[in-house]
Design a protein around this motif. Structure first.
Motif, mmCIF file in Angstrom:
data_model
loop_
_atom_site.group_PDB
_atom_site.id
_atom_site.type_symbol
_atom_site.label_atom_id
_atom_site.label_comp_id
_atom_site.label_asym_id
_atom_site.label_seq_id
_atom_site.Cartn_x
_atom_site.Cartn_y
_atom_site.Cartn_z
ATOM 1 N N ASN A 504 0.844 -1.199 0.000
ATOM 2 C CA ASN A 504 0.000 0.000 0.000
ATOM 3 C C ASN A 504 0.880 1.250 0.000
ATOM 4 O O ASN A 504 1.479 1.576 1.020
ATOM 5 N N PRO A 506 0.372 -0.152 -4.104
ATOM 6 C CA PRO A 506 0.957 -1.314 -4.790
ATOM 7 C C PRO A 506 2.255 -0.949 -5.497
ATOM 8 O O PRO A 506 2.361 0.111 -6.112
ATOM 9 N N ARG A 540 -6.859 -6.812 -9.984
ATOM 10 C CA ARG A 540 -7.289 -6.094 -8.786
ATOM 11 C C ARG A 540 -6.972 -4.607 -8.872
ATOM 12 O O ARG A 540 -7.698 -3.769 -8.341
ATOM 13 N N HIS A 541 -5.883 -4.280 -9.563
ATOM 14 C CA HIS A 541 -5.472 -2.877 -9.678
ATOM 15 C C HIS A 541 -5.909 -2.241 -10.994
ATOM 16 O O HIS A 541 -5.425 -1.174 -11.366
#
Length: 643
Positions: A504, A506, A540-541
């Motif tokens: 965090n 990424p 996911r990103h």
């Protein structure tokens, strides 16, 4: 004239490499290829040409380019050639570079269909037999006319015809390729090899007395590979083909079939196969007994497993009692295997975990046959004690190892470190202190003569990242591993990539850098778990491009994604409102076509996937072009899964 025309000429019986009408065209093609890779013809370094060829034929795509097809068609001509013309000698090294590359071409099902249609469209009345030619292009071997170049650069016996590949040579080649496909988890390649093998099995020469044993080994290699890749139906096809061809299963064949029952967790079928082997008159070997014992103790009933141990012991004792006391033969016979350390370790391994309280019974059984524990036995006992929190038992085991002059090995290190890191040993330290502590731990074991194996390094890296978020410490461990010449594994790559995606914010640049390093690593192998994490991470990103690129790559390499990875793909596409691609992915999942032509893996996340797709079908996809089809697919899947 194109490679297609050269193929047509070859089909008419012309020797393309020597015929004056075709040779100039072949030369033009060879000289044209590098211009597709380099600004001008500077091919002194043929290795650069090989690298570019390799990158081209292995690139994940559903539509191979005309250049790729051209390379493969020419390689097929080289494979069929009987001699190499002296006036083409200047091109030999570059053709050898091509020849080393094309046998490893990896096409997805969609790519194979594209090549077949391309050949069919360019061949009048399908004179080439596009389906058969495509199958050949997907399973090319190195060209024999390009080998045996002496130091002076003149090929040896260049004008002598090359003998065609014998049945024994074909089977050996296929066995090697099947093993390679299984190691690479490439189901697409394995299916194509099975198709090629069927043509070989149809040849009566494969069933002669001389060729029968090597043909049977190919059957066994295919059986083992299909079961290893969780394709039991394909494995049964191989089994039935073997029996229909008149081959009798050997002990090795039965061992493979019994081991497959561990995967399906069907011990009743395993026991049925055991009885069929015994009824056929074959004597089980140590592997047979190990497979049966492990199946019962790990998957089936403990009582049946202990009974199998006792049965093995009784049979061996009975065989010894029948021997003449004056016989000078050794104590054990070749026919009846004696209980040994391999059997003991198999049984202990099967009982690790929730069944560990039965291990003393196995140890008592082993003492009846004077079986001495080895380092593997002690390591398993040590792990059981430490996992159960029995520190005193663990210390006692280490003392017994020392008293028996058993030297600890790298696995001992991994077990001890795993136990130590499970405590709060590092919790109160700063990140710098944690790094120093871990490196001191490695040094202390090395000073005692212990080498850290790749599992130990993976454990340290994993704990440093997951439990302490200490990237610097993990990188120090990784650097130490590389300095010791230990090869990085897909598991370690997966640990690092997972950390980068979970950070965090990424660390996508770090993930890209690692991926570039992996691609530069010679002979690297990646597994389905690594690819799943790459797909999930980029999805996911929100990176649609790289998500689909890695899914494409999986398809090309014949690797089956898991349902969780496919859930991530569909969610990523949905967030970006790419509804046509969502619909296509769903249809491919249902029909096992396109990118999912090799199918999906496992069952974890399967119901969640179809539940999510069902919500899309009721909402965003309802009025789309494929809305009705998606709705019908969801209903069919829900019924099949009992949702």
């Amino acid at each position: 004239m194109t490679p297609i025309h050269l193929q047509l000429a070859a089909a008419k019986g012309l020797d393309v490499l020597h015929d004056p009408t075709t040779k100039p065209v072949l030369v033009q093609l060879i000289e044209l290829w590098p211009l597709c890779f380099f600004p001008r013809w500077e091919m002194k370094d043929h290795k650069a040409f090989q690298t570019r060829c390799a990158a081209l034929v292995r690139a994940p795509t559903q539509k191979p380019s005309g250049l790729v097809i051209s390379l493969l068609l020419v390689q097929d001509l080289l494979c069929r050639a009987k001699s190499f013309p002296p006036d083409l000698e200047q091109y030999r090294l570059h053709l050898r570079a091509l020849s080393r590359t094309t046998p490893f071409v990896q096409f997805s099902g969609a790519a194979v269909r594209h090549v077949e249609m391309r050949l069919k469209s360019e061949s009048p009345d399908d004179a080439l037999g596009s389906a058969q030619l495509t199958a050949k292009l997907c399973n090319l071997r190195s060209a024999s006319v390009l080998v045996n170049v002496p130091a002076n650069g003149t090929p040896k016996d260049q004008n002598c015809p090359v003998a065609p590949e014998t049945v024994e040579q074909k089977t050996k080649r296929l066995v090697a390729y099947v093993s390679h496909a299984a190691d690479k988890q490439n189901l697409d390649n394995l299916e194509r090899l099975w198709t090629e093998a069927q043509d070989l099995f149809a040849d009566e020469e494969s069933r002669t007395t001389d060729n029968g044993p090597s043909t049977l080994r190919l059957y066994e290699a295919l059986l083992n590979a299909f079961f290893q890749l969780r394709r039991p139906q394909s494995g049964l096809q191989v089994w039935n083909s073997m029996l229909n061809s008149g081959f009798e299963p050997t002990v090795r064949t039965w061992n493979i079939m019994m081991k497959s029952c561990h995967i399906s967790r069907d011990i009743n079928i395993m026991e049925s196969m055991w009885q069929r082997m015994r009824n056929s008159g074959l004597q089980p070997d140590v592997v047979s007994w190990s497979t049966r014992i492990y199946g019962h103790l790990r998957v089936g009933d403990i009582r049946e497993g202990m009974s199998a141990l006792d049965e093995m012991g009784r049979e061996w004792f009975a065989s010894q009692n029948k021997r003449s006391p004056k016989s000078a033969a050794p104590k054990t016979t070749a026919e009846i295997p004696a209980p040994n350390i391999a059997i003991l370790n198999t049984a202990v391994s099967a009982l690790r975990g929730s069944r560990a309280h039965h291990i003393p019974n196995v140890l008592a059984w082993s003492r009846s046959f004077n079986i001495e524990a080895d380092v593997d036995t002690y390591n398993m006992l040590l792990a059981v004690a430490l996992n159960g929190g029995q520190a005193a038992d663990a210390a006692s085991i280490l003392k017994r190892m020392a008293a028996s002059n058993i030297e600890p090995n790298s696995s001992t290190f991994t077990i001890l470190v795993n136990s130590m890191l499970s405590t709060t040993m590092l919790n109160d330290l700063t990140k710098v202190e944690q790094e120093a502590k871990i490196m001191d731990l490695i040094s202390s074991f090395e000073e005692c003569g212990l080498k850290v194996d790749v599992q130990g390094y993976a454990l340290l890296i994993d704990r440093m990242l997951k439990e302490h978020e200490n990237l610097a410490a993990a990188q120090s461990v990784l650097g130490h591993m590389v300095a010791r010449g230990v090869q990085c594994t897909p598991h370690i790559y997966t640990i690092l990539m997972t950390h980068y995606f979970d950070a965090n914010p990424p660390a996508l640049f770090a993930a890209d850098a690692l991926w570039n390093d992996i691609q530069k690593t010679k002979g690297h192998t990646l597994d389905v778990i690594f690819y799943d994490r790459m797909v999930e991470g980029f999805a996911r990103h929100g990176d649609v491009g790289r998500t689909m690129a890695f899914l494409n790559r999986m398809s090309k390499e014949g690797k089956r994604p898991g349902w969780l990875a496919m859930m991530a793909v569909v969610q990523c596409l949905a967030r970006n409102s790419e509804w046509d691609r969502v619909a296509q992915i769903v249809i491919d999942c249902h029909k096992q076509e396109g990118l999912l032509s090799v199918g999906l893996r496992g069952k974890k996340g399967q119901k969640d996937f179809w539940y999510y797709v069902g919500k899309l079908a009721d909402n965003e996809l309802y009025d789309s072009e494929h809305g009705k089809e998606i709705f019908a697919i969801v209903e069919a899947q829900r019924e099949a899964l009992g949702m």
